[in-house]
Design a protein around this motif. Structure first.
Motif, PDB file in Angstrom:
ATOM      1  N   TRP A  31       0.843  -1.194   0.000  1.00 12.06           N
ATOM      2  CA  TRP A  31       0.000   0.000   0.000  1.00 12.06           C
ATOM      3  C   TRP A  31       0.878   1.243   0.000  1.00 12.06           C
ATOM      4  O   TRP A  31       1.978   1.217   0.561  1.00 12.06           O
ATOM      5  CB  TRP A  31      -0.881   0.014   1.250  1.00 12.06           C
ATOM      6  N   ASN A  59      -6.901  -3.015  -3.097  1.00 12.49           N
ATOM      7  CA  ASN A  59      -6.764  -4.470  -3.175  1.00 12.49           C
ATOM      8  C   ASN A  59      -7.059  -4.959  -4.581  1.00 12.49           C
ATOM      9  O   ASN A  59      -6.433  -5.888  -5.067  1.00 12.49           O
ATOM     10  CB  ASN A  59      -7.732  -5.139  -2.205  1.00 12.49           C
ATOM     11  N   THR A  79      -5.084  -7.158   2.137  1.00 14.00           N
ATOM     12  CA  THR A  79      -5.881  -6.997   3.354  1.00 14.00           C
ATOM     13  C   THR A  79      -6.626  -8.298   3.639  1.00 14.00           C
ATOM     14  O   THR A  79      -6.922  -9.064   2.722  1.00 14.00           O
ATOM     15  CB  THR A  79      -6.881  -5.852   3.140  1.00 14.00           C
ATOM     16  N   SER A  80      -6.931  -8.503   4.911  1.00 11.66           N
ATOM     17  CA  SER A  80      -7.620  -9.724   5.328  1.00 11.66           C
ATOM     18  C   SER A  80      -8.843 -10.032   4.476  1.00 11.66           C
ATOM     19  O   SER A  80      -9.097 -11.183   4.124  1.00 11.66           O
ATOM     20  CB  SER A  80      -8.015  -9.607   6.793  1.00 11.66           C
ATOM     21  N   TRP A 127      -2.520  -4.170  11.726  1.00 16.05           N
ATOM     22  CA  TRP A 127      -3.963  -4.321  11.747  1.00 16.05           C
ATOM     23  C   TRP A 127      -4.582  -3.099  12.399  1.00 16.05           C
ATOM     24  O   TRP A 127      -3.926  -2.372  13.150  1.00 16.05           O
ATOM     25  CB  TRP A 127      -4.392  -5.604  12.462  1.00 16.05           C
ATOM     26  N   TRP A 251      -9.543  -5.100  10.384  1.00 14.54           N
ATOM     27  CA  TRP A 251      -8.851  -5.616   9.197  1.00 14.54           C
ATOM     28  C   TRP A 251      -7.384  -5.805   9.529  1.00 14.54           C
ATOM     29  O   TRP A 251      -6.865  -5.229  10.496  1.00 14.54           O
ATOM     30  CB  TRP A 251      -9.023  -4.656   8.021  1.00 14.54           C
ATOM     31  N   ASP A 253      -3.565  -6.188   7.354  1.00  7.90           N
ATOM     32  CA  ASP A 253      -2.800  -6.334   6.113  1.00  7.90           C
ATOM     33  C   ASP A 253      -1.696  -7.346   6.373  1.00  7.90           C
ATOM     34  O   ASP A 253      -1.068  -7.324   7.432  1.00  7.90           O
ATOM     35  CB  ASP A 253      -2.225  -4.981   5.681  1.00  7.90           C
TER      36      ASP A 253
END
Lengths: 343, 307, 266
Positions: A31, A59, A79-80, A127, A251, A253
């Motif tokens: 990111w 994403n 990301t999750s 996170w 979330w 990453d």
């Protein structure tokens, strides 16, 4: 500045129009503005590896680029929410971080996560949560509610920014109206749409934010990420962060290695490297999110250790949940509501 | 058939052949790095959408095209006209048209001003127009924001002088978008206008004035028809990119209203509907291409009438 | 006697033109001023400092991205301008011939398609090529930039050509000047303002591109705009203003140089 150096690197750059050197290199795809340069310098010096950082801004862009391949990326940080897609499509290499030396530092809380059970693919990067940033000088009420977005009080009308993240916005709205993530309950979705359409005129904008817009009073409230909110508070203490009690997304990453990675070994080294508490603390020092490595607090600045943006207060801890990518049919419904909202 | 005619024909054929060679580099580059790859988009528009973006290869479907014009109501399942897409199209066209007109109104006098400077100063003025554009678009947009935000230069100045006592909300309005677009696209209008004004023989205008034409008549009857190609070029360069613009509307307008560019981006991004995105963009290209051809034809007719 | 008409002095026009220049430079002033801000924001003044210039000079990623942008833009701009000039010569000042409209549409096509679409298409195709050839260098970005720069160079050059007087060229041809001589000595000098305008547009457009670059770039190929896109989510620090100020300084230097050179040749 340094003209000779600049000219020399300019020439080097023109020379580099040729194929990139593949030895002692690690190409990170992360990111934007998310990677601490100090962390990279330390890694480069420790292993004598040259690191390149390339940014993505969503994403979906990262996914599209990784699917097509050919871009020489080794490390990617999804990301999750989208991790299951990356794994299901076979884009990631099973590097088994769970068998790496530094894995013992990982907080057990983040080992058996739904998006990568047992951590066969990925290592936590950072996170955080998505919640409310609000100016306490303008609004004296409870910050811990998404009513600030969907039924804004008079004093905030026309001063609210909403991040244009379709999934986050719809998730919050659905939870606000009592639904579950990725719901297909049409009655509820109709209410969600009506609520959003009703609230939109009370927002001033729907954009990704930066600190200036808060300090310069363009915004008095916003849907925002926890670390972003912390960075705002450090500059301008009028702003606080709230955890919507109706429900908010958590979330994470994650650092994973692409199957097409040209430098797999270096990528593994990096995964192991960032599970070291001192290095993990470097990650957090930059973007101001928690990292999921035990013992890293010891290396963090004091303003991070107790920050309410990072340490979720106990009463709101169970209100947040990891969101997953919704099924394609649901995404189609969401996109329709979103288009209707913004038409 | 006479020999002379043969020679003329052969020369004309040779001329056309040379013209193809001359345009070959541009055509090849555009084919390789712009048009060729777009066939992919045409293919994508008739395939089944992938579950998480992309498409399912070699599974065909007309769904993407169907969704351009129609929508199935998510609640009662009835099929209706996709009015969301139409209203977004209309908003984008309106904004692009107004931007074009504003840049023309501001750009024409500017180009005229530059073209009437002494010869050795003209390139200098031309550079002055482009210098702000050496600054990246995003930075420029943020700089505009510094001027127009509530605590910004303009509002503070107006309040200090007592003209207003409350800041005027300019940011995040349609007016802000228009200001930003006008700013960003101004050189795209000025440069082509200048390129065709510069060689204009201003003695013509003087001659007309000597014949008792007033200045607006000189402008309308002599100058404007002569620089029509520049006006056409500038209008295309401003109108078309501003149709698909999305950075400026988002940053200055606040992104509460989708523009065509954002709508298409949504389908390729979070919406994960690449066939619809492809079909939408092909429709847009077709509309633009057609209106462009009509416009160029009409403009060259005007030119012929006056010339 | 009527007052002699002076084309140089259209007072209304001059006013609007000057207004335009003020408008164009007003945001630039705030930009430059905040580059010297001691504070960390671009909205609150906290005193004079060179801090952000040092920060930018020390930021490897910014320097790297800037140099890459400054490599791509001139190369793409130059190739695009040459190709566009040739194409413009080939598509003007002639009786309509078969394929003329087609060429016109073809050359302007990169303008017609929203950037995101070209970007996705290029991603799909170039990725295949990258895998096949194993080459993933800067060439792809240069090719993509050149392609979308061509119409921006082509339109002003064509506009110039369309209204250029043919007399001189015909006269030269009648005097048995070889076509190459006519081109070099007469056509190109007359065309020069169009070429300059076209090049500057192409250069600037390439320097600004975000979306196509975002999709085409390989590892380590950040340009200044794509780098800055990442900053959008954080804070716009005066570091960016500092870089932009250096850019502005550079362009002012070029203009000054140009000014003196053209004075000499005049």
């Amino acid at each position: 500045m340094r003209p000779y150096l600049t000219a020399a690197s300019g020439l080097a750059l023109i020379a580099s129009i040729g194929p990139a050197q593949a030895e002692g290199v690690l190409n990170i795809f992360n990111w934007g503005d998310y990677t601490n340069p100090d962390l990279i310098t330390k890694f480069e010096e420790t292993y004598d590896i040259k690191v390149t950082i390339t940014d993505f801004d969503s994403n979906d862009t990262a996914l599209a680029k990784a699917r097509q391949g050919g871009n020489d990326f080794d490390i990617v940080v999804p990301t999750s929410t989208s991790m299951p897609i990356w794994i299901a499509e076979g884009l990631l290499l099973e590097t088994r971080p769970d068998q790496m030396e530094n894995f013992r530092n990982m907080d057990p809380r983040w080992v058996d996560v739904p998006f990568d059970p047992g951590r066969h693919y990925s290592v936590p990067w950072q996170w955080g949560t998505t919640g409310v940033t609000v100016n306490t000088e303008v609004y004296a009420g409870d910050p811990n509610t998404s009513a600030i977005f969907f039924d804004p009080p008079e004093e905030l009308v026309g001063k609210i920014n909403i991040v244009p993240e379709m999934n986050d916005v719809l998730y919050m709205a659905i939870r606000y109206l009592g639904g579950e993530a990725c719901t297909t309950d049409m009655e509820l979705l109709r209410k969600v749409r009506d609520k959003l359409v009703e609230a939109r005129p009370k927002w001033v904008s729907m954009d990704y934010t930066n600190i200036d817009r808060f300090t310069a009073d363009d915004y008095a409230a916003a849907m925002n990420w926890s670390g972003g909110s912390l960075r705002i508070r450090l500059v301008d203490p009028r702003f606080v962060y709230g955890y919507p009690k109706e429900g908010y997304p958590i979330w994470m990453d994650n650092v994973a290695v692409l199957k097409s990675a040209p430098n797999v070994e270096n990528a593994r080294l990096f995964q192991n490297f960032i599970m070291d508490p001192e290095n993990a603390a470097l990650i957090s020092a930059y973007a101001r999110y928690a990292n999921g490595i035990m013992g890293s607090e010891a290396f963090m600045a004091d303003d991070m250790k107790t920050a309410p943006e990072i340490v979720i207060p106990a009463e709101f801890a169970d209100k947040g949940e990891f969101t997953e990518a919704c099924a394609p049919e649901v995404t189609a419904l969401y996109t329709k509501i979103w288009t209707d909202l913004l038409k | 058939m006479t020999q002379a005619q043969d020679i003329i024909r052969a020369a004309a054929r040779r001329d056309i052949r040379n013209r193809w060679w001359l345009s070959a580099p541009a055509l090849v580059i555009i084919f390789l790095a712009a048009i060729g790859p777009l066939f992919v988009v045409v293919l994508y528009s008739v395939m089944v959408k992938g579950d998480y973006g992309d498409v399912k290869y070699w599974q065909f479907s007309g769904q993407g095209w169907f969704e351009v014009l129609f929508e199935r109501d998510m609640f009662d399942n009835t099929v209706s006209f996709a009015d969301a897409h139409l209203s977004i199209l209309w908003r984008s066209v309106k904004l692009a048209a107004i931007t074009t007109i504003v840049t023309l109104i501001l750009g024409f006098p500017t180009a005229y001003f530059i073209a009437t400077r002494p010869r050795h100063r003209r390139d200098l003025w031309l550079f002055l127009i482009t210098i702000p554009f050496w600054t990246n678009l995003l930075i420029r947009t943020f700089a505009i924001q510094e001027v127009f935000r509530n605590e910004g230069l303009l509002n503070v100045a107006l309040m200090r002088t007592g003209l207003i006592d409350q800041p005027i909300q300019i940011m995040f309005t349609d007016f802000a978008i228009l200001l930003g677009m006008g700013y960003v696209y101004l050189p795209l209008m000025v440069l082509p206008l200048y390129a065709s004004l510069e060689k204009f023989d201003f003695r013509l205008a003087e001659a007309a004035a000597d014949l008792y034409a007033n200045s607006s008549r000189v402008l309308r009857r002599i100058i404007v028809p002569m620089v029509m190609p520049g006006i056409v070029a500038g209008s295309i360069l401003v109108f078309v990119p501003s149709l698909g613009a999305y950075v400026t509307p988002r940053l200055l307008g606040g992104g509460k209203n989708l523009m065509l560019g954002n709508l298409i981006e949504l389908q390729f991004g979070q919406g994960r509907n690449w066939p619809l995105g492809s079909a939408l963009s092909i429709s847009l290209t077709a509309i633009v291409m057609l209106s462009l051809l009509v416009y160029v034809r009409a403009a060259s007719k005007t030119e012929a009438r006056h010339g | 006697m009527a007052r002699p008409y002076s084309v140089q002095r259209q007072r209304g026009f001059t006013l609007i033109a000057l207004f335009c220049f003020v408008l164009l430079y007003l945001p630039m002033v705030t930009l430059v001023v905040y580059a010297f801000n001691a504070g960390a924001t671009t909205s609150a003044w906290e005193g004079l400092s060179l801090r952000w210039f040092h920060a930018a000079a020390a930021n490897e990623r910014i320097i790297d991205a800037t140099l890459r942008s400054l490599t791509i833009a001139p190369i793409a701009g130059l190739i695009a301008t040459v190709a566009a000039t040739m194409a413009a010569l080939a598509t003007t000042r002639t009786a309509p011939y078969r394929g003329l409209t087609f060429k016109y549409a073809f050359i302007n096509q990169p303008l017609m398609v929203p950037e995101i679409v070209t970007a996705v298409a290029l991603l799909v195709v170039f990725s295949r090529v990258k895998i096949w050839t194993g080459y993933s260098g800067l060439g792809y970005l240069i090719a993509a930039h050149t392609a979308f720069c061509i119409p921006f160079a082509y339109l002003p050059i064509r506009a110039r050509l369309e209204t250029m007087d043919l007399t001189l060229e015909r006269a030269a041809a009648d005097l048995y000047a070889r076509p190459w001589m006519v081109l070099r000595r007469i056509t190109l000098p007359l065309l020069w303002p169009g070429i300059l305008a076209g090049f500057m547009l192409a250069f600037v457009v390439s320097l600004d591109d975000v979306v196509i670059t975002e999709f085409v770039k390989s590892a380590g190929q950040e340009t200044l705009p794509t780098y800055m896109l990442g900053q959008l989510r954080r804070q716009t620090t005066p570091e960016m203003n500092a870089i932009s100020t250096v850019f502005l300084g550079l362009s002012v230097a070029i203009v000054t140089l140009f000014f003196f050179l053209s004075r000499k040749t005049d």
